[in-house]
Design an enzyme around this catalytic site. Structure first.
Site, PDB file in Angstrom:
ATOM      1  CB  CYS A 122      15.237  46.721  40.606  1.00  0.00           C
ATOM      2  SG  CYS A 122      17.143  47.548  41.029  1.00  0.00           S
ATOM      3  CB  CYS A 124      19.545  45.720  40.414  1.00  0.00           C
ATOM      4  SG  CYS A 124      18.300  45.934  39.115  1.00  0.00           S
ATOM      5  CE  LYS A 145      23.432  42.601  40.250  1.00  0.00           C
ATOM      6  NZ  LYS A 145      22.720  42.176  38.759  1.00  0.00           N
ATOM      7  CE1 TYR A 174      20.918  40.900  34.614  1.00  0.00           C
ATOM      8  CE2 TYR A 174      20.086  40.714  32.323  1.00  0.00           C
ATOM      9  CZ  TYR A 174      20.022  41.184  33.503  1.00  0.00           C
ATOM     10  OH  TYR A 174      18.645  41.666  34.072  1.00  0.00           O
ATOM     11  CD  GLU A 212      24.678  40.167  36.978  1.00  0.00           C
ATOM     12  OE1 GLU A 212      25.170  41.351  36.571  1.00  0.00           O
ATOM     13  OE2 GLU A 212      23.656  39.850  37.566  1.00  0.00           O
ATOM     14  CG  HIS A 223      49.608  56.671  35.848  1.00  0.00           C
ATOM     15  ND1 HIS A 223      49.553  55.451  35.098  1.00  0.00           N
ATOM     16  CD2 HIS A 223      50.937  56.728  36.409  1.00  0.00           C
ATOM     17  CE1 HIS A 223      50.747  54.656  35.469  1.00  0.00           C
ATOM     18  NE2 HIS A 223      51.573  55.183  36.466  1.00  0.00           N
ATOM     19  CD  GLU A 282      47.360  54.737  33.147  1.00  0.00           C
ATOM     20  OE1 GLU A 282      47.967  55.525  32.556  1.00  0.00           O
ATOM     21  OE2 GLU A 282      47.205  54.426  34.417  1.00  0.00           O
TER      22      GLU A 282
END
Length: 500
Positions: free
Chosen positions: A46, A51, A54, A193, A197, A462, A467
């Site tokens: 990682c 992670c 990346k 993924y 990515e 909002h 939302e």
């Protein structure tokens, strides 16, 4: 070879990744004598080649996209700014950041009074309560360390598929972080993924990118709303997708250029390629562990077999993280490591972590956030008649001022998957700008068993993309509207006093 019996440990961790380190530090906090064995840089995949670096590259790609869009907000010079991008500058900054993190991990181990042992670890026999671990240093020296409990957390590594020249002329995701410059033309092979990515990063930063899929679409295990939306968006952004290829048959070189020959499909090969990146899967790093010496059981895939408590079949030997192949995410390994420490040394006998309903994000372009069951999985588990899905598709307000057709605006799509007459939310699946940051809160709601009515009863913030998840038609009545007092905050105005 000498034995260091005087330095026996209560808890010895093999692997200096996030899961192993968090477990060791937690255990040391309870008073256990702990050590961590690592042959490389601290932090594991990682921190070093996963992670963290990346996300740095994804951030750079996001900046590139914003620069490209800046004229829509009254700024000039978008294209000229893009042309000034310096890959080597970013790489140097990224690598320096990772190096600082390595140092922080070392410091944290020291502060927690956890010993750092450098070298390659392998099990070397022993018995319950007195396991032996051999450590081989980079200079070939060997020593044996004994421990009452051993945690196997060495992680995994990228796997290369078969094919002439594939291993010799392609790089893995690890190699991506060693690239000295941005490739002009890149082929990314894979449907997971990591593939989407890195394909997205390269494309956004200026590479001509081709994504090679063995089948029809990437992210096949994800819900169709995010899978299909991403597929269309990658094509709209200019990524060439080659489908149903059956994979790469071979890679040949001509000087600095490569030709990628495919097994099937309408396109036989891709020529004049600067970089071929294989993102076709990972394997558990079990080869150095010598598992057979103590009889630790493995799956056919090579992953270590564990139960829900991270226990192997050998009493006092545990395993977690990528080496087990169950939800291969850094926060998952950290949680499992801490619960294991709580149980072994913290006086919490039933402590364990749950591998169900784990939120996750794919840093594609646009990003994906997801938790729980896909609509297809929910119907298979609960029966089609008991599952209802709610969806919303729109363009983020960021693109509202763009003077372009709606079809050219990057999409946002969201889905709630519900089960039963009370419509318990068992899946949330989103793709679009900002969904990566919003998913954590909705993950908490799903873990707590929230219903569609609970979502409906939460007043929308909002204008935000989130939302949409609490205003999906039909809009029902939640506990507050029906008079139920399920939260201690019901009936109270919780706004800050300055806003009352």
């Amino acid at each position: 070879m000498t034995s260091l019996g005087a330095t026996d440990y209560d808890y010895l961790v093999i692997g200096g990744g996030s899961g192993g380190i968090s477990s060791a530090r937690r255990s040391a906090g309870y008073g256990a004598k702990c050590g961590v064995i690592e042959r490389g840089r601290m932090g594991g995949t990682c921190v070093n080649v996963g992670c963290v670096p990346k996300k740095v590259m994804w951030n750079a790609a996001m900046v590139s996209e914003i620069l490209h869009d800046m004229e829509n907000y009254g700024f000039a010079g978008g294209e000229s700014a893009l042309k000034s991008f310096d890959w080597s500058f970013l790489k140097a900054r990224r690598d320096a950041y990772v190096k600082r993190l390595n140092g922080i991990y070392d410091t944290n181990l020291g502060n927690s009074k956890v010993d750092k042992i450098e070298g390659t670890a392998s099990l070397d026999g022993g018995e319950e309560g007195n396991w032996k671990v051999k450590v081989t240093g980079s200079d070939g020296s060997e020593k044996v360390v004994t421990a009452k409990n051993v945690l196997l957390a060495p992680g995994g590594y990228p796997d290369f598929p078969p094919g002439d020249g594939v291993r010799e002329h392609a790089i893995s995701s690890d190699g991506f972080f060693d690239l000295p410059e941005l490739p002009k033309k890149a082929v990314v092979v894979g449907a997971g993924y990591i593939a989407v990515e890195l394909a997205g990063v390269l494309n956004a930063l200026g590479s001509d990118v081709t994504l090679v899929l063995r089948r029809d679409k990437a992210l096949r295990e994800f819900d169709d709303i995010v899978r299909d939306t991403l597929d269309k968006e990658m094509v709209r952004q200019g990524i060439t997708i080659l489908r149903d290829t059956g994979g790469v048959a071979s890679i040949v070189t001509d000087g600095d250029k490569k030709t990628v020959n495919l097994s099937n499909g309408d396109v036989a090969s891709v020529a004049d390629v600067d970089c071929v990146l294989m993102a076709t899967g990972r394997k558990p790093l079990v080869e150095p562990l010598n598992l057979s010496s103590v009889g630790v059981a493995q799956k056919k895939s090579g992953h270590i077999e564990v139960n829900e408590y991270s226990e192997t079949n050998a009493k006092g030997i545990f395993a977690l993280g990528d080496v087990c192949g169950n939800v291969e995410l850094t926060p998952m390994a950290i949680a499992a490591g801490r619960r294991l420490a709580d149980r072994l040394f913290g006086g919490v006998p039933g402590a364990k972590t749950s591998y169900e309903a784990v939120p996750t994000v794919v840093f594609s372009h646009p990003p994906i956030g997801t938790i729980g069951l896909t609509e297809e999985q929910a119907k298979a588990e609960y029966g089609e008649a008991n599952v209802k899905a709610y969806t919303s598709k729109f363009a983020n307000l960021y693109y509202g001022v763009f003077d372009i057709p709606f079809s050219d605006k990057p999409p946002t799509a969201m889905k709630l998957v519900t089960y039963g007459p009370t419509e318990i939310v068992v899946g949330v699946h989103c793709i679009g700008m900002g969904v990566d940051e919003m998913m954590q809160g909705f993950g908490v709601a799903v873990k707590m068993g929230a219903t569609k009515a609970d979502f409906d009863s939460c007043i929308a913030i909002h204008p935000t993309a989130s939302e949409e998840l609490v205003t999906m038609a039909p809009w029902g009545l939640g506990p507050q509207e029906t008079g139920a007092k399920e939260s201690p905050l019901n009936g109270r105005n919780t706004q800050p006093a300055s806003k009352l």
